[in-house]
Design a protein around this motif. Structure first.
Motif, mmCIF file in Angstrom:
data_model
loop_
_atom_site.group_PDB
_atom_site.id
_atom_site.type_symbol
_atom_site.label_atom_id
_atom_site.label_comp_id
_atom_site.label_asym_id
_atom_site.label_seq_id
_atom_site.Cartn_x
_atom_site.Cartn_y
_atom_site.Cartn_z
ATOM 1 N N ALA A 180 21.024 3.404 15.164
ATOM 2 C CA ALA A 180 19.334 3.507 15.937
ATOM 3 C C ALA A 180 19.449 2.713 16.555
ATOM 4 C CB ALA A 180 18.672 2.143 14.741
ATOM 5 N N SER A 181 18.108 2.810 17.276
ATOM 6 C CA SER A 181 17.720 2.493 18.698
ATOM 7 C C SER A 181 17.516 0.861 18.315
ATOM 8 C CB SER A 181 16.786 2.995 19.820
ATOM 9 O OG SER A 181 16.230 3.259 19.831
ATOM 10 N N GLU A 182 17.344 -0.334 19.292
ATOM 11 C CA GLU A 182 16.334 -0.584 19.496
ATOM 12 C C GLU A 182 14.946 -0.461 18.758
ATOM 13 O OE1 GLU A 182 15.253 -5.037 22.291
ATOM 14 O OE2 GLU A 182 17.689 -3.881 22.202
ATOM 15 N N ASP A 183 14.338 0.604 19.824
ATOM 16 C CA ASP A 183 13.107 0.714 19.690
ATOM 17 C C ASP A 183 12.995 1.308 18.610
ATOM 18 O OD1 ASP A 183 12.295 0.123 22.102
ATOM 19 O OD2 ASP A 183 12.190 2.140 22.666
ATOM 20 N N GLU A 184 13.561 1.485 17.350
ATOM 21 C CA GLU A 184 13.946 2.573 16.505
ATOM 22 C C GLU A 184 13.787 1.713 15.711
ATOM 23 O OE1 GLU A 184 15.920 5.628 13.036
ATOM 24 O OE2 GLU A 184 16.621 5.332 14.690
ATOM 25 N N GLU A 185 14.557 -0.169 15.216
ATOM 26 C CA GLU A 185 14.688 -0.894 14.623
ATOM 27 C C GLU A 185 13.308 -1.919 14.408
ATOM 28 O OE1 GLU A 185 17.694 -1.855 12.779
ATOM 29 O OE2 GLU A 185 19.365 -1.133 13.705
ATOM 30 N N ASP A 186 12.654 -2.229 15.774
ATOM 31 C CA ASP A 186 11.674 -2.913 14.996
ATOM 32 C C ASP A 186 10.159 -1.468 14.344
ATOM 33 O OD1 ASP A 186 12.536 -4.428 16.934
ATOM 34 O OD2 ASP A 186 11.916 -3.718 19.222
ATOM 35 N N MET A 187 10.548 -0.287 15.014
ATOM 36 C CA MET A 187 9.573 0.359 13.984
ATOM 37 C C MET A 187 9.879 0.486 12.590
ATOM 38 S SD MET A 187 6.678 1.687 15.398
ATOM 39 C CE MET A 187 6.688 1.151 16.157
ATOM 40 N N LEU A 188 11.110 0.513 11.872
ATOM 41 C CA LEU A 188 11.451 0.365 10.406
ATOM 42 C C LEU A 188 11.472 -1.349 10.133
ATOM 43 C CD1 LEU A 188 15.354 1.118 10.924
ATOM 44 C CD2 LEU A 188 13.253 2.290 9.657
ATOM 45 N N ASP A 189 11.001 -2.314 10.736
ATOM 46 C CA ASP A 189 10.283 -3.767 10.604
ATOM 47 C C ASP A 189 9.305 -3.792 9.456
ATOM 48 O OD1 ASP A 189 12.738 -4.873 11.050
ATOM 49 O OD2 ASP A 189 12.386 -5.481 12.659
ATOM 50 N N LEU A 190 8.913 -2.236 10.138
ATOM 51 C CA LEU A 190 7.382 -2.291 9.770
ATOM 52 C C LEU A 190 7.453 -1.033 8.584
ATOM 53 C CD1 LEU A 190 5.500 -1.651 13.286
ATOM 54 C CD2 LEU A 190 5.302 -4.032 12.218
ATOM 55 N N ALA A 191 8.427 -0.867 7.903
ATOM 56 C CA ALA A 191 8.245 0.524 7.121
ATOM 57 C C ALA A 191 8.391 -0.354 5.775
ATOM 58 C CB ALA A 191 9.727 1.179 7.097
ATOM 59 N N PHE A 192 7.209 0.596 4.582
ATOM 60 C CA PHE A 192 6.895 -0.014 3.414
ATOM 61 C C PHE A 192 8.591 0.662 3.101
ATOM 62 C CE2 PHE A 192 5.542 1.060 -0.404
ATOM 63 C CZ PHE A 192 4.866 -0.714 -0.911
ATOM 64 N N GLY A 193 9.171 -0.371 1.927
ATOM 65 C CA GLY A 193 10.172 -0.122 0.880
ATOM 66 C C GLY A 193 11.105 -0.186 1.973
#
Length: 110
Positions: free
Chosen positions: A63-76
């Motif tokens: 995952a890119s850094e941007d994707e990692e940042d968004m995943l941090d907000l993901a539910f579950g």
């Protein structure tokens, strides 16, 4: 043509054709799989969050850094969570299996 499997929230397995070059999100939409993509793949939300089956997780590009940042907000969030818009089908991913998480949180308040 490569195939992939979506495991829906109720456990239903959906085997679908997965054209090379399309994202998991696009494949979901082509097959009426209930995977939201509020930002249409621009890495501005986490609504296309999927949980990749462990045996497939290491096959994916990191995952890119941007994707990692968004995943941090993901539910579950899980150890094998990815954003569906960032997983692009290749020959190597023929048979890829992903689960739809139990819920998603839309930043737009929906």
């Amino acid at each position: 043509m490569p195939k992939m499997t979506f495991i829906e929230q109720d456990g239903t397995r959906r085997d679908v054709e997965a054209p090379i070059g399309l994202s998991v999100l696009e494949i979901a939409h082509r097959n009426d799989v209930d995977l939201e993509g509020a930002c249409e793949g621009s890495l501005a939300c986490s609504t296309c969050h999927v949980v990749v089956e462990p045996e497939w997780y290491d096959v994916l590009t990191d995952a890119s850094e941007d994707e990692e940042d968004m995943l941090d907000l993901a539910f579950g969030l899980t150890k094998t969570s990815r954003l569906g818009c960032q997983i692009i089908m290749t020959e190597e991913l023929d048979g890829l299996t992903v689960r739809l998480p139990a819920g998603s949180r839309n930043m737009m308040g929906g």
